[in-house]
Design an enzyme around this catalytic site. Structure first.
Site, PDB file in Angstrom:
ATOM      1  N   CYS A  85       0.820  -1.490  -0.489  1.00 21.61           N
ATOM      2  CA  CYS A  85       0.194   0.012   0.140  1.00 21.61           C
ATOM      3  C   CYS A  85       1.045   1.774  -0.210  1.00 21.61           C
ATOM      4  O   CYS A  85       1.249   1.551   1.255  1.00 21.61           O
ATOM      5  CB  CYS A  85      -0.700   0.230   1.312  1.00 21.61           C
ATOM      6  SG  CYS A  85      -1.541   1.635   1.752  1.00 21.61           S
ATOM      7  N   CYS A  88       0.862   3.545   2.826  1.00 16.89           N
ATOM      8  CA  CYS A  88       1.483   3.424   4.367  1.00 16.89           C
ATOM      9  C   CYS A  88       2.520   3.501   4.104  1.00 16.89           C
ATOM     10  O   CYS A  88       3.383   3.714   5.192  1.00 16.89           O
ATOM     11  CB  CYS A  88       0.921   1.527   4.634  1.00 16.89           C
ATOM     12  SG  CYS A  88      -0.658   0.729   4.056  1.00 16.89           S
TER      13      CYS A  88
END
Length: 525
Positions: A85, A88
């Site tokens: 991600c 993230c």
């Protein structure tokens, strides 16, 4: 492979690298990060080398429950993320800034909050992430560490004690720290120096439940105490017997099961580590075998995670106050409240001989030894032993009150005082008024208070006041109950005694190894 295939593959690699750079992940070279996703993630964020350890603790399905269930921190933050991600990866440097404040011995505010993360992209963590209803990345949850152990969380469902941290307003370190400050009523800053702004620092003046967190400090003090002895090569023929007796006392009555078990292992193998055979060593030296060169840290006497490098209940407001001396006093008190009446005299001589032979603070050692020598006869029951150590502790405090007042060396947040205070134990004084120094002591109440305070209360508690799930096995019974590690227990049961039987058990083990055992040292009065 054809030239066309090689060119296409190179183009794909370049495009992927360009994508990650545009996402702000700080990668300098995609090709250097081929490998497991975890290795890739540790290289992302701020261009840090993968050799530099992250401050946040990465957990997985195998370590999650055990680590959080046993954490000494008051609160925990768990970040559920996915290594693929981009959001993230962008958030990781911000999360790390906050983690560096709270995680590890070098942190500015250690032991208050533990910052962790779980990679939901790893297939093995799928069920763990499902337990906490992770539907987007990153997801941050907040609770006392023990609340996460073997539990579930559903958004909007009350009663779990777990709370979602809203980071939708902005994923920055400052906003996360602001949320934490609002939650705790604290004023932590990203630029704090050691111990600064610790408005959540524990104060042990009037809250009897705060002693529950001292179990971690007792473990820390035990390891540091024995490590000083081992590393300074203080084990000599004349000091072996006092040390052996003290190790036997720890094995029988230490409040931490891990310390009892680890100390028993050292005790059983003592002569293999430090030989006392005069034919090998002469009259003044102890032969140290290869394993005997280790310190307490190498033996993991209280578990692999100890020492943690910081204090919790015994933490001072300055780096040079409280700490080890506080932890040592709690260790001694916790031992005395757990012995039986018929062990009291031996425990008294064991503690006095140990401090006399192994405590490196010369003034402290001399004063303590003087108070031992002033006793006409060793206490013959638990009550007398517990109250003797309590009076001794207060005599030390009274001397230090004067010294610290003159030198201004005391801790301003934790000034020395005659103890326990009337706030901590209102029933411990007859007609107590105006704080600590009025009224006469009700020693029956003092004895009962000490038994509770250093006995049943000396166990990890979660924020709600209940004992942390899964840690009851680490806590020894209180007062006169006998608690010994697995292994030593059988020998003690067969011998039908507690503290003294450990000596029998130890001697049996040494005879099997054909080593000569020294006679116990006489008590010093």
């Amino acid at each position: 492979m054809s030239t066309l295939h090689v060119a296409l593959l190179a183009l794909v690699v370049l495009l992927l690298a360009a994508f990650d750079r545009a996402a702000g992940d700080g990668i300098s070279s995609w090709t250097s990060d081929f490998g497991p996703r975890r290795s890739l993630l540790r290289d992302l964020g701020g261009g840090r080398s993968s050799e530099i350890a992250d401050a946040a603790v990465e957990l997985n399905s195998s370590t999650f429950d055990a680590y959080l269930g046993e954490s000494p921190a008051r609160f925990a933050v768990v970040e559920f993320f996915a290594s693929w991600c981009p959001a993230c990866r962008n958030y990781k440097p911000q999360y790390e800034k906050v983690a560096k404040i709270f995680n590890g011995a070098s942190a500015v505010h250690p032991g208050i909050i533990v910052m962790t993360r779980v990679d939901c992209a790893q297939r093995a963590n799928g069920k763990l992430c499902d337990r906490f209803s992770v539907s987007h990345y990153p997801t941050l949850l907040w609770a006392p560490p023990a609340k996460f152990r073997n539990s579930k969380w559903t958004p909007g469902k009350a009663g779990s004690g777990i709370e979602d941290i809203d980071i939708q307003k902005g994923r920055t370190a400052q906003l996360l720290l602001d949320w934490i400050n609002d939650k705790l009523g604290s004023s932590f800053s990203l630029i704090d120096e050691k111990f600064a702004n610790e408005s959540t620092l524990l104060h042990n003046i009037s809250d009897p439940e705060q002693i529950s967190r001292a179990l971690y400090d007792v473990e820390e003090a035990t390891v540091e105490l024995l490590d000083i002895i081992f590393q300074n090569k203080m084990i000599k023929p004349k000091t072996q017997a006092p040390l052996i007796k003290f190790l036997q006392l720890i094995v029988a009555h230490h409040p931490s099961k891990r310390c009892r078990r680890g100390t028993a292992e050292v005790l059983v193998n003592f002569d293999e580590l430090w030989s006392s055979d005069s034919s090998l060593t002469g009259s003044t030296e102890v032969a140290i075998h290869s394993e005997g060169n280790k310190g307490a840290l190498d033996f993991h006497i209280c578990g692999t995670e100890v020492p943690r490098g910081y204090w919790i209940f015994c933490r001072g407001s300055r780096n040079d106050t409280r700490g080890f001396s506080c932890g040592l006093w709690i260790l001694l008190h916790s031992l005395t409240v757990r012995v039986r009446d018929d062990e009291s005299a031996l425990t008294f001589t064991t503690i006095c001989d140990f401090i006399h032979n192994f405590f490196l603070c010369e003034d402290c050692r001399r004063h303590f030894y003087g108070m031992c020598s002033s006793v006409g006869a060793p206490p013959n029951n638990t009550r007398k032993l517990v109250l003797w150590l309590w009076r001794t502790h207060n005599q030390v405090n009274e001397r230090l009150i004067k010294e610290e007042r003159e030198s201004a060396s005391g801790d301003p947040k934790f000034p020395k005082t005659v103890w326990p205070s009337s706030q901590l134990c209102p029933s411990c004084r007859h007609n107590a008024v105006d704080g600590d120094r009025r009224g006469t002591w009700n020693e029956d109440e003092v004895f009962r208070f000490l038994g509770r305070y250093y006995g049943t209360s000396l166990a990890p508690l979660d924020k709600s006041g209940g004992q942390v799930s899964g840690t009851e096995d680490d806590v020894a019974p209180t007062t006169s109950a006998v608690a010994v590690p697995v292994g030593a227990a059988l020998g003690i049961a067969l011998a039908s005694c507690a503290f003294g039987a450990l000596a029998c058990f130890w001697r049996t083990q040494q005879k099997k190894r054909k080593h000569k055992l020294m006679k116990p040292a006489e008590a010093h009065y």
